[in-house]
Design a protein around this motif. Structure first.
Motif, PDB file in Angstrom:
ATOM      1  N   ASN B 183       0.837  -1.193   0.000  1.00 40.40           N
ATOM      2  CA  ASN B 183       0.000   0.000   0.000  1.00 40.40           C
ATOM      3  C   ASN B 183       0.876   1.249   0.000  1.00 40.40           C
ATOM      4  OD1 ASN B 183       0.772   0.693   2.635  1.00 40.40           O
ATOM      5  ND2 ASN B 183      -0.877  -0.544   3.526  1.00 40.40           N
ATOM      6  N   GLU B 184       0.215   2.413  -0.113  1.00 42.93           N
ATOM      7  CA  GLU B 184       0.980   3.653  -0.271  1.00 42.93           C
ATOM      8  C   GLU B 184       1.937   3.900   0.890  1.00 42.93           C
ATOM      9  OE1 GLU B 184       1.325   5.270  -2.849  1.00 42.93           O
ATOM     10  OE2 GLU B 184      -0.262   4.252  -3.956  1.00 42.93           O
ATOM     11  N   TRP B 185       1.464   3.607   2.092  1.00 39.49           N
ATOM     12  CA  TRP B 185       2.305   3.841   3.252  1.00 39.49           C
ATOM     13  C   TRP B 185       3.549   2.960   3.213  1.00 39.49           C
ATOM     14  CZ3 TRP B 185       3.716   7.167   6.598  1.00 39.49           C
ATOM     15  CH2 TRP B 185       4.457   6.764   7.709  1.00 39.49           C
ATOM     16  N   GLN B 186       3.349   1.696   2.803  1.00 41.25           N
ATOM     17  CA  GLN B 186       4.492   0.778   2.734  1.00 41.25           C
ATOM     18  C   GLN B 186       5.478   1.194   1.651  1.00 41.25           C
ATOM     19  OE1 GLN B 186       2.023  -2.623   2.208  1.00 41.25           O
ATOM     20  NE2 GLN B 186       2.373  -3.370   4.303  1.00 41.25           N
ATOM     21  N   ILE B 187       4.938   1.676   0.522  1.00 41.97           N
ATOM     22  CA  ILE B 187       5.838   2.130  -0.542  1.00 41.97           C
ATOM     23  C   ILE B 187       6.682   3.287  -0.040  1.00 41.97           C
ATOM     24  CG2 ILE B 187       5.938   3.198  -2.827  1.00 41.97           C
ATOM     25  CD1 ILE B 187       3.347   1.689  -3.480  1.00 41.97           C
ATOM     26  N   PHE B 188       6.012   4.200   0.659  1.00 42.37           N
ATOM     27  CA  PHE B 188       6.735   5.364   1.183  1.00 42.37           C
ATOM     28  C   PHE B 188       7.781   4.944   2.216  1.00 42.37           C
ATOM     29  CE2 PHE B 188       7.013   8.398   4.753  1.00 42.37           C
ATOM     30  CZ  PHE B 188       7.676   9.421   4.102  1.00 42.37           C
ATOM     31  N   SER B 189       7.328   4.180   3.207  1.00 42.08           N
ATOM     32  CA  SER B 189       8.217   3.932   4.341  1.00 42.08           C
ATOM     33  C   SER B 189       9.290   2.891   4.037  1.00 42.08           C
ATOM     34  CB  SER B 189       7.401   3.517   5.567  1.00 42.08           C
ATOM     35  OG  SER B 189       6.685   2.350   5.270  1.00 42.08           O
ATOM     36  N   ARG B 190       8.973   1.923   3.154  1.00 40.93           N
ATOM     37  CA  ARG B 190       9.965   0.866   2.940  1.00 40.93           C
ATOM     38  C   ARG B 190      10.862   1.122   1.738  1.00 40.93           C
ATOM     39  NH1 ARG B 190       6.285  -4.300   3.957  1.00 40.93           N
ATOM     40  NH2 ARG B 190       5.634  -3.801   6.084  1.00 40.93           N
ATOM     41  N   ILE B 191      10.339   1.814   0.727  1.00 38.53           N
ATOM     42  CA  ILE B 191      11.161   2.038  -0.463  1.00 38.53           C
ATOM     43  C   ILE B 191      11.756   3.439  -0.470  1.00 38.53           C
ATOM     44  CG2 ILE B 191      11.189   2.090  -2.986  1.00 38.53           C
ATOM     45  CD1 ILE B 191       8.945   0.047  -2.923  1.00 38.53           C
ATOM     46  N   TYR B 192      10.907   4.444  -0.299  1.00 37.71           N
ATOM     47  CA  TYR B 192      11.387   5.811  -0.484  1.00 37.71           C
ATOM     48  C   TYR B 192      12.157   6.364   0.704  1.00 37.71           C
ATOM     49  CZ  TYR B 192       9.531   6.407  -5.053  1.00 37.71           C
ATOM     50  OH  TYR B 192       9.345   6.296  -6.388  1.00 37.71           O
ATOM     51  N   LEU B 193      11.653   6.114   1.902  1.00 33.32           N
ATOM     52  CA  LEU B 193      12.307   6.695   3.073  1.00 33.32           C
ATOM     53  C   LEU B 193      13.788   6.309   3.158  1.00 33.32           C
ATOM     54  CD1 LEU B 193      11.150   8.738   4.937  1.00 33.32           C
ATOM     55  CD2 LEU B 193      10.642   6.936   6.583  1.00 33.32           C
ATOM     56  N   PRO B 194      14.117   5.016   2.993  1.00 35.83           N
ATOM     57  CA  PRO B 194      15.548   4.668   3.032  1.00 35.83           C
ATOM     58  C   PRO B 194      16.351   5.364   1.928  1.00 35.83           C
ATOM     59  CG  PRO B 194      14.185   2.698   3.170  1.00 35.83           C
ATOM     60  CD  PRO B 194      13.264   3.821   2.851  1.00 35.83           C
ATOM     61  N   LEU B 195      15.725   5.562   0.769  1.00 32.99           N
ATOM     62  CA  LEU B 195      16.440   6.219  -0.331  1.00 32.99           C
ATOM     63  C   LEU B 195      16.675   7.702  -0.063  1.00 32.99           C
ATOM     64  CD1 LEU B 195      14.631   4.716  -3.430  1.00 32.99           C
ATOM     65  CD2 LEU B 195      16.939   4.219  -2.652  1.00 32.99           C
ATOM     66  N   MET B 196      15.831   8.268   0.795  1.00 35.96           N
ATOM     67  CA  MET B 196      15.917   9.703   1.046  1.00 35.96           C
ATOM     68  C   MET B 196      16.890  10.050   2.169  1.00 35.96           C
ATOM     69  SD  MET B 196      11.880  10.462   0.778  1.00 35.96           S
ATOM     70  CE  MET B 196      11.745  12.213   1.048  1.00 35.96           C
ATOM     71  N   LYS B 197      17.668   9.094   2.583  1.00 36.31           N
ATOM     72  CA  LYS B 197      18.546   9.326   3.733  1.00 36.31           C
ATOM     73  C   LYS B 197      19.438  10.558   3.550  1.00 36.31           C
ATOM     74  CE  LYS B 197      22.061   7.103   6.110  1.00 36.31           C
ATOM     75  NZ  LYS B 197      23.088   6.081   5.974  1.00 36.31           N
ATOM     76  N   ALA B 198      20.101  10.652   2.394  1.00 39.06           N
ATOM     77  CA  ALA B 198      21.045  11.762   2.188  1.00 39.06           C
ATOM     78  C   ALA B 198      20.358  13.136   2.211  1.00 39.06           C
ATOM     79  CB  ALA B 198      21.819  11.560   0.895  1.00 39.06           C
ATOM     80  N   PRO B 199      19.317  13.340   1.413  1.00 44.21           N
ATOM     81  CA  PRO B 199      18.688  14.668   1.479  1.00 44.21           C
ATOM     82  C   PRO B 199      18.010  14.947   2.815  1.00 44.21           C
ATOM     83  CG  PRO B 199      17.437  13.228   0.047  1.00 44.21           C
ATOM     84  CD  PRO B 199      18.712  12.515   0.359  1.00 44.21           C
ATOM     85  N   LEU B 200      17.566  13.902   3.516  1.00 42.34           N
ATOM     86  CA  LEU B 200      16.976  14.141   4.840  1.00 42.34           C
ATOM     87  C   LEU B 200      18.032  14.589   5.836  1.00 42.34           C
ATOM     88  CD1 LEU B 200      14.331  11.296   5.276  1.00 42.34           C
ATOM     89  CD2 LEU B 200      13.944  13.749   5.123  1.00 42.34           C
ATOM     90  N   LEU B 201      19.221  14.001   5.708  1.00 43.81           N
ATOM     91  CA  LEU B 201      20.325  14.463   6.551  1.00 43.81           C
ATOM     92  C   LEU B 201      20.621  15.922   6.252  1.00 43.81           C
ATOM     93  CD1 LEU B 201      23.005  11.637   6.725  1.00 43.81           C
ATOM     94  CD2 LEU B 201      22.113  12.999   8.610  1.00 43.81           C
ATOM     95  N   LEU B 202      20.591  16.235   4.965  1.00 47.69           N
ATOM     96  CA  LEU B 202      20.869  17.618   4.555  1.00 47.69           C
ATOM     97  C   LEU B 202      19.877  18.593   5.178  1.00 47.69           C
ATOM     98  CD1 LEU B 202      22.129  19.844   2.734  1.00 47.69           C
ATOM     99  CD2 LEU B 202      20.495  19.155   0.994  1.00 47.69           C
ATOM    100  N   ILE B 203      18.570  18.309   5.039  1.00 46.94           N
ATOM    101  CA  ILE B 203      17.608  19.269   5.585  1.00 46.94           C
ATOM    102  C   ILE B 203      17.673  19.291   7.108  1.00 46.94           C
ATOM    103  CG2 ILE B 203      16.044  19.227   3.584  1.00 46.94           C
ATOM    104  CD1 ILE B 203      14.105  17.671   5.458  1.00 46.94           C
ATOM    105  N   SER B 204      18.036  18.173   7.714  1.00 54.87           N
ATOM    106  CA  SER B 204      18.180  18.169   9.173  1.00 54.87           C
ATOM    107  C   SER B 204      19.308  19.088   9.603  1.00 54.87           C
ATOM    108  CB  SER B 204      18.456  16.756   9.682  1.00 54.87           C
ATOM    109  OG  SER B 204      17.387  15.914   9.352  1.00 54.87           O
ATOM    110  N   MET B 205      20.421  19.004   8.909  1.00 54.29           N
ATOM    111  CA  MET B 205      21.560  19.858   9.254  1.00 54.29           C
ATOM    112  C   MET B 205      21.207  21.329   9.031  1.00 54.29           C
ATOM    113  SD  MET B 205      23.806  17.981  10.467  1.00 54.29           S
ATOM    114  CE  MET B 205      23.330  16.306  10.799  1.00 54.29           C
TER     115      MET B 205
END
Lengths: 328, 279
Positions: B183-205
């Protein structure tokens, strides 16, 4: 061409699917809620307030356009602050753009130490405005300031930077330019994406360093110049923090920028309606300027996405993603 | 990338270039070192003219005295609380929103995204006065809430940055997951979230730097010293004890450390993130 066809094909398929329509809104709701409550709501309320006499305590009364009329016809400080703010922006924005561009070019040409210089030049932009004000206040200090001491070695009798109304604005520009790193990094990143072959071809044609810059680098980075021009103009017009901390708007209001004028009307004089009208004038000026820059941009901004050689990179990214997908 | 030339060929060009780079290095780093040196001098050394560049004894104990001269421990606690909560909140909400704007077609998407972009150019002054009234109504003035709660909702800039990044990912990824019944939530949390690690670190910093450094927000919304943040505490310390140069410089140095560390940690991601945003 292939790619766009494929995309529209997928989009159509998506629309047909029609799984619960609410899901996209759920995903964007964390932004939407914040936007409505903390941005759009206040924005509209601010417009309403600008037509009121709105004290902090007590009844507010509708006054129509009075706030705007007073501002334009009776408030000398309004015009003085506007003039000063534009003066600052007219000096600071071009200066900042040129320094940022020169730094970016120098770093990209340096060969060795690119990362080190990039980091060094960027560091001041991550320093808090409070710290920036203290640091420059100390360097420009009239009694113990190191800058005037160093200037003596080259035979210059440094001015009383922060207490002299002719020099306070210059002092603020020097301190503000210290944070040029962000813009430099944007230029640098863009310059790095220019394929080397362009320069090789130019050199074969006998073009020198300067010609290469004019003919290759400059045209390609015009969208970035455009972006930086807009963001730094908007930033310069809202200059507030540093003036508040370093010169406190003085001496003799020589650095009393428009941002400070609005701030004091609101939080010192508690004229909330009047200051909302002030803020809306700033908002309108920013919108107009942005619109003007946008309108004139077609004359000098070149968008040449196909020459940037992005394709290779996209393929790389795609295969990386596929690999990551496989692991799951 | 601009080709680099060999040393022997363009010595003159190189020398001018490096002299320029060093002059700029002095402009950017000199002030920081000057403040650092001042912070470890004795009172007499700070006041002498001509200025003494290096202290005769490095008095690191100045830092202890400076720290204890004001309730900086309390200010630090407040700053940390605000910074951590907004950064975590910002990362989550920005990721969700950026995903929503990238992966779905929905009614009003164009208008909403335009509003998001337009909100980036809104001057702070226009919204801050009604915000103050709103927080006043809610009883949030003189609490940390106005600095934490709005900061937890996705900011336009972060959404834009993450969206630029997400747009590079192929739709095929989602399609195959959907076929597998995710489902949409699983696609987001299992596929996309791990891929977004680098830009998420960036916005966190970036968020850490912005929130830690913020001065105007605390200035407007806080009153009691017990609620002050580091930035506001330092500014008020300087306002009241402006002659205590050494202590002010010491706290200024401490104030600069977290954002500089965050930057050094994230600088690789910052460049990548910018590259994504420019294209």
């Amino acid at each position: 061409m292939d790619e766009t066809n494929q995309n529209s094909f997928i989009n159509e398929k998506q629309k047909k699917r029609d799984y619960s329509k609410i899901v996209p809104y759920l995903f964007i709701s964390p932004w939407l809620f914040g936007f409505l409550v903390f941005t759009l709501g206040p924005l509209l309320l601010s417009l309403v307030m600008s037509f009121y006499n709105w004290p902090v305590i007590g009844e507010s009364t509708f006054v129509g356009l009075d706030n705007y009329i007073t501002m334009f016809t009776q408030d000398a400080q309004f015009w003085a602050s506007i003039k000063l703010t534009f003066k600052f922006a007219l000096i600071f924005v071009p200066l900042n753009l040129i320094i940022a561009l020169i730094l970016a070019l120098m770093i990209s040409r340096s060969g060795i130490g690119q990362t080190a210089f990039r980091v060094i030049f960027y560091i001041p932009s991550v320093v808090s405005g409070v710290a920036v004000a203290i640091i420059w206040g100390w360097i420009l200090d009239s009694n113990n300031g190191i800058l005037n001491y160093l200037l003596k070695f080259i035979g210059v009798d440094g001015p009383n930077w922060l207490q002299d109304s002719r020099w306070a604005l210059v002092a603020l520009i020097i301190a503000s330019a210290w944070g040029v790193g962000n813009m430099m990094l944007i230029f640098y990143t863009d310059i790095q994406t220019i394929p080397e072959e362009y320069y090789e071809a130019a050199r074969l044609d006998g073009a020198g360093t300067f010609r290469q810059f004019i003919d290759i680098t400059l045209p390609i980075i015009t969208p970035t110049i455009f972006f930086n021009l807009i963001t730094s103009t908007i930033g310069a017009l809202q200059q507030l923090e540093l003036a508040m901390l370093l010169t406190k708007g003085g001496p003799m209001k020589s650095t009393f920028f428009y941002g400070m004028y609005v701030y004091e009307n609101a939080f010192k004089h508690h004229k909330l309606g009047y200051s909302s009208a002030n803020a809306w004038i700033m908002f309108i000026v920013i919108m107009l300027l942005t619109a003007i820059i946008f309108k004139t941009s077609s004359a000098w901004v070149f968008y040449e996405n196909e020459v940037k050689g992005n394709k290779k990179k996209e393929k790389k990214k795609l295969s990386a993603v596929m690999k990551a997908g496989d692991k799951n | 990338m601009i080709p680099t030339k060999k040393w022997s060929q363009f010595d003159k060009f190189r020398i001018v270039l490096f002299v320029g780079l060093i002059i700029f290095t002095i402009y950017f780093l000199g002030p920081i070192f000057w403040v650092l040196l001042t912070s470890i001098k004795s009172t007499a050394e700070v006041k002498t003219y001509p200025p003494q560049i290096f202290p005769s004894v490095w008095k690191w104990e100045n830092y202890v005295a400076a720290w204890n001269s004001q309730p900086f421990g309390v200010y630090l606690k407040n700053s940390l609380l605000i910074t951590i909560l907004t950064t975590v909140g910002q990362a989550i909400t920005s990721a969700l929103t950026a995903y929503g704007f990238t992966r779905f077609e929905f009614k009003g998407k164009g208008t909403l995204f335009f509003l998001l972009l337009a909100s980036m150019m809104l001057p702070w002054d226009v919204t801050v006065i009604p915000q103050y009234m709103l927080f006043n109504k809610l009883g949030w003035i003189n609490t940390l809430k106005p600095l934490i709660i709005p900061g937890m909702f996705a900011s336009a800039y972060n959404v834009f940055l993450l969206r630029q990044f997400l747009m590079n990912f192929p739709e095929a990824l989602v399609e195959s997951a959907r076929l597998d019944g995710a489902n949409e939530w699983q696609i987001f949390s299992r596929i996309y979230l791990p891929l977004m690690k680098a830009p998420l670190l960036l916005i966190s910093m970036l968020n850490i730097m912005t929130v830690w450094n913020d001065y105007l927000g605390p200035l407007i919304f806080l009153q009691d010293r017990s609620k002050y943040t580091m930035a506001l505490g330092l500014a008020s310390f300087q306002g009241v004890h402006s002659t205590n140069t050494i202590a002010i410089m010491a706290i200024t140095v401490l104030m600069m450390i977290p954002p500089i560390l965050a930057f050094l940690f994230a600088q690789r991601y910052i460049i990548d993130g910018l590259e994504g945003a420019i294209k």
